[in-house]
Design a protein around this motif. Structure first.
Motif, PDB file in Angstrom:
ATOM      1  N   GLU A  67      67.296   0.311 -48.501  1.00  0.00           N
ATOM      2  CA  GLU A  67      66.377   1.434 -48.286  1.00  0.00           C
ATOM      3  C   GLU A  67      66.966   2.442 -47.298  1.00  0.00           C
ATOM      4  O   GLU A  67      66.828   3.656 -47.480  1.00  0.00           O
ATOM      5  CB  GLU A  67      65.035   0.908 -47.771  1.00  0.00           C
ATOM      6  CG  GLU A  67      64.214   0.183 -48.832  1.00  0.00           C
ATOM      7  CD  GLU A  67      62.951  -0.426 -48.264  1.00  0.00           C
ATOM      8  OE1 GLU A  67      62.650  -0.154 -47.078  1.00  0.00           O
ATOM      9  OE2 GLU A  67      62.267  -1.175 -48.990  1.00  0.00           O
TER      10      GLU A  67
ATOM     11  N   SER B 192      59.689  -0.296 -56.787  1.00  0.00           N
ATOM     12  CA  SER B 192      59.817   0.822 -55.856  1.00  0.00           C
ATOM     13  C   SER B 192      61.085   1.616 -56.145  1.00  0.00           C
ATOM     14  O   SER B 192      61.097   2.848 -56.052  1.00  0.00           O
ATOM     15  CB  SER B 192      59.812   0.318 -54.408  1.00  0.00           C
ATOM     16  OG  SER B 192      60.933  -0.500 -54.153  1.00  0.00           O
TER      17      SER B 192
ATOM     18  N   ALA C 151      60.289   3.624 -59.323  1.00  0.00           N
ATOM     19  CA  ALA C 151      59.259   4.647 -59.144  1.00  0.00           C
ATOM     20  C   ALA C 151      59.809   5.916 -58.507  1.00  0.00           C
ATOM     21  O   ALA C 151      59.370   7.023 -58.839  1.00  0.00           O
ATOM     22  CB  ALA C 151      58.113   4.088 -58.307  1.00  0.00           C
ATOM     23  N   ASP C 152      60.772   5.769 -57.591  1.00  0.00           N
ATOM     24  CA  ASP C 152      61.293   6.971 -56.926  1.00  0.00           C
ATOM     25  C   ASP C 152      62.558   7.518 -57.589  1.00  0.00           C
ATOM     26  O   ASP C 152      63.226   8.392 -57.044  1.00  0.00           O
ATOM     27  CB  ASP C 152      61.536   6.712 -55.439  1.00  0.00           C
ATOM     28  CG  ASP C 152      62.592   5.644 -55.178  1.00  0.00           C
ATOM     29  OD1 ASP C 152      63.334   5.305 -56.112  1.00  0.00           O
ATOM     30  OD2 ASP C 152      62.664   5.149 -54.040  1.00  0.00           O
TER      31      ASP C 152
ATOM     32  N   THR D   2      65.451   6.089 -58.195  1.00  0.00           N
ATOM     33  CA  THR D   2      66.731   5.642 -57.638  1.00  0.00           C
ATOM     34  C   THR D   2      67.630   5.028 -58.699  1.00  0.00           C
ATOM     35  O   THR D   2      68.849   5.166 -58.653  1.00  0.00           O
ATOM     36  CB  THR D   2      66.476   4.607 -56.526  1.00  0.00           C
ATOM     37  OG1 THR D   2      65.755   5.245 -55.475  1.00  0.00           O
ATOM     38  CG2 THR D   2      67.771   4.040 -55.990  1.00  0.00           C
TER      39      THR D   2
ATOM     40  N   ARG E  24      48.857   3.146 -56.058  1.00  0.00           N
ATOM     41  CA  ARG E  24      50.048   2.644 -55.364  1.00  0.00           C
ATOM     42  C   ARG E  24      49.849   2.508 -53.856  1.00  0.00           C
ATOM     43  O   ARG E  24      50.306   1.525 -53.266  1.00  0.00           O
ATOM     44  CB  ARG E  24      51.256   3.525 -55.706  1.00  0.00           C
ATOM     45  CG  ARG E  24      51.716   3.282 -57.141  1.00  0.00           C
ATOM     46  CD  ARG E  24      52.807   4.201 -57.611  1.00  0.00           C
ATOM     47  NE  ARG E  24      53.020   4.013 -59.050  1.00  0.00           N
ATOM     48  CZ  ARG E  24      53.788   4.775 -59.798  1.00  0.00           C
ATOM     49  NH1 ARG E  24      54.447   5.788 -59.252  1.00  0.00           N
ATOM     50  NH2 ARG E  24      53.919   4.535 -61.095  1.00  0.00           N
TER      51      ARG E  24
END
Length: 481
Positions: A83, A105, A108-109, A111, A422
């Protein structure tokens, strides 16, 4: 004026001749090969990572025209370090996730690079993985990871020292319930009062519960069966388990302050004279911990193997910001399908980090190098592509657990919380992290802590999450029936 022009022309001609001679006399420097940054799970030093990276680069440079730079992080620090690097835009090209929530996660972003189109360019990799495993790697319908080729079904259980079982005259097959396990730990404590019979793993005393956690544990399928999503933490089964573990803790059977302990079970076994630890029992997992502890271990299983999406808790991703996505896919396919590469990443360099017994079997070397290569089987793209690790005398690490499998009706289902839910999911997970390990390590008295745990979860909105998960599961079932 003419003289000046003549001298200028002559000087230019001489300069050009020198340039041509220099160019002819010195071969053109080749462009440097691309460097693929690979992050794996382990506790090796930087020197060890460099050593294995250079060995792997010798293979990849010749075959594919790129080199590999390896870095490692322990299980405890892995997610936090990844992260941090993501925030700085310095993440590796290829990395794994270590649990379902981490996967979601990352997806979702944005990455992780969607792999559906890339996979068409790598049919060998695509065919090496079964379709049901690929289905478990999807988020919002997009394929976001290559699944680690670990066992897809594991049994709830423990690993216990074989020498202690032999001294106590206890047959591991006779231990089939938590009450039986309690009797073993009591006997071990009576035999050696200074020992700590049950040790945790990075603060977690019980590694697996009798349910399908449906990715995040906020709403589960009890006993890995049915399709009714329930709040695990409200069930009588969970309360009974908390009471059992608190009893074990007060009897001195569990390491004191277990949920606060930041160390692997294998190290704690050696530090505290441990007898056993909780484990997700399966063939390759048994090999991994036996190799790490350097002790004979015997598996104790409490029931059938369970198969669900969450068992496949590791997958390999390509960073969406990587400039070498194709090379990253080449590297994953190579590690997934080539024994020489798989052996190198898992065991290190032959004759330095491990000893080969024959074409198919390897074991620990007598004296490890100062910059030891430290890995785990489950933290590899495909540990099953590697040579088989055996005991030093050549005997295979035996797995005598159950062969029958209870497959969840939700196997292949992945829960994607609605955007507006979320924050609720994150709040609930924080509360679970606050109480769950402490309760299941016996550290907290459930009579006091469990009502608080339940109350805080309901106040945070777990019922909304469970309702959303139930709705999504029913839609998924209707589509895939």
């Amino acid at each position: 004026m003419k003289l000046k022009l003549y001298h200028a022309a002559a000087a230019a001609a001489i300069a050009l001749s020198v340039m041509l001679l220099t160019a002819c006399g010195s071969p053109k420097q080749a462009d440097p090969l691309p460097i693929i940054k690979l992050r794996t799970v382990g506790s090796s030093s930087e020197a060890a990572c460099q050593r294995i990276g250079e060995a792997l680069s010798e293979l990849t440079a010749e075959k594919f025209g790129f080199t590999v730079e390896i870095s490692q992080q322990s299980t405890t620090n892995y997610n936090a370090e990844l992260e941090r690097e993501l925030l700085l835009g310095k993440e590796p090209d290829v990395f794994c996730y270590t649990d379902a929530e981490n996967m979601f996660s990352l997806a979702a972003d944005g990455t992780t690079e969607p792999l559906d189109d890339w996979l068409e360019e790598f049919p060998t990799l695509k065919e090496a993985v079964s379709q049901d495993r690929w289905n478990c790697m999807r988020y919002d319908g997009k394929l976001i990871a290559v699944p680690g080729n670990n066992p897809s079904a594991v049994a709830i259980g423990f690993e216990a020292r074989t020498d202690v079982l032999d001294e106590l005259g206890i047959d591991a097959a006779s231990i089939q319930t938590m009450e039986d396990m309690h009797a073993l730990l009591l006997a071990a404590k009576q035999q050696n009062p200074s020992s700590v019979p049950l040790v945790p793993h990075f603060g977690q005393t019980l590694m697996m519960l009798d349910c399908d956690p449906l990715n995040n544990g906020l709403g589960v399928l009890l006993h890995n069966t049915g399709t009714e999503v329930v709040n695990l933490y409200d069930t009588p089964e969970y309360e009974e388990l908390c009471n059992q573990m608190h009893q074990w803790y007060t009897e001195g059977l569990i390491l004191r302050d277990a949920p606060l302990t930041n160390a692997p079970n294998t190290r704690l076994m050696q530090m505290y004279g441990g007898v056993a630890f909780s484990h997700r029992v399966a063939e390759q997992n048994v090999v991994s911990v036996t190799r790490s502890t350097k002790q004979r271990l015997t598996s104790i299983t409490l029931g059938s193997k369970l198969q669900n999406t969450s068992v496949l808790n590791i997958g390999w991703c390509i960073s969406s910001r990587s400039e070498h996505k194709r090379e990253g896919m080449q590297l994953l396919q190579y590690l997934y399908t080539d024994r020489e590469a798989a052996d190198l990443l898992l065991y290190g360099v032959e004759g330095v980090d491990y000893r080969r017994l024959d074409a198919d079997h390897v074991t620990n070397i007598d004296e490890l190098p100062a910059n030891e290569w430290s890995t785990v089987h489950w933290g590899q793209p495909n540990c099953q592509a590697a040579s088989t690790w055996v005991n030093a005398d050549g005997t295979e690490v035996g797995y005598t657990g159950p062969t029958d499998v209870i497959t969840s009706e939700a196997y292949g289902f992945t829960y994607t919380p609605k955007i507006e839910l979320r924050p609720t999911v994150n709040s609930c997970l924080e509360i679970v992290r606050k109480y769950n390990n402490a309760l299941l390590s016996g550290y907290l008295d459930p009579e006091e802590a469990l009502p608080l745990f339940r109350s805080e979860l309901h106040a945070a909105g777990i019922d909304k999450v469970i309702a959303d998960k139930q709705y999504q599961l029913e839609r998924w079932k209707a589509k895939n029936s």
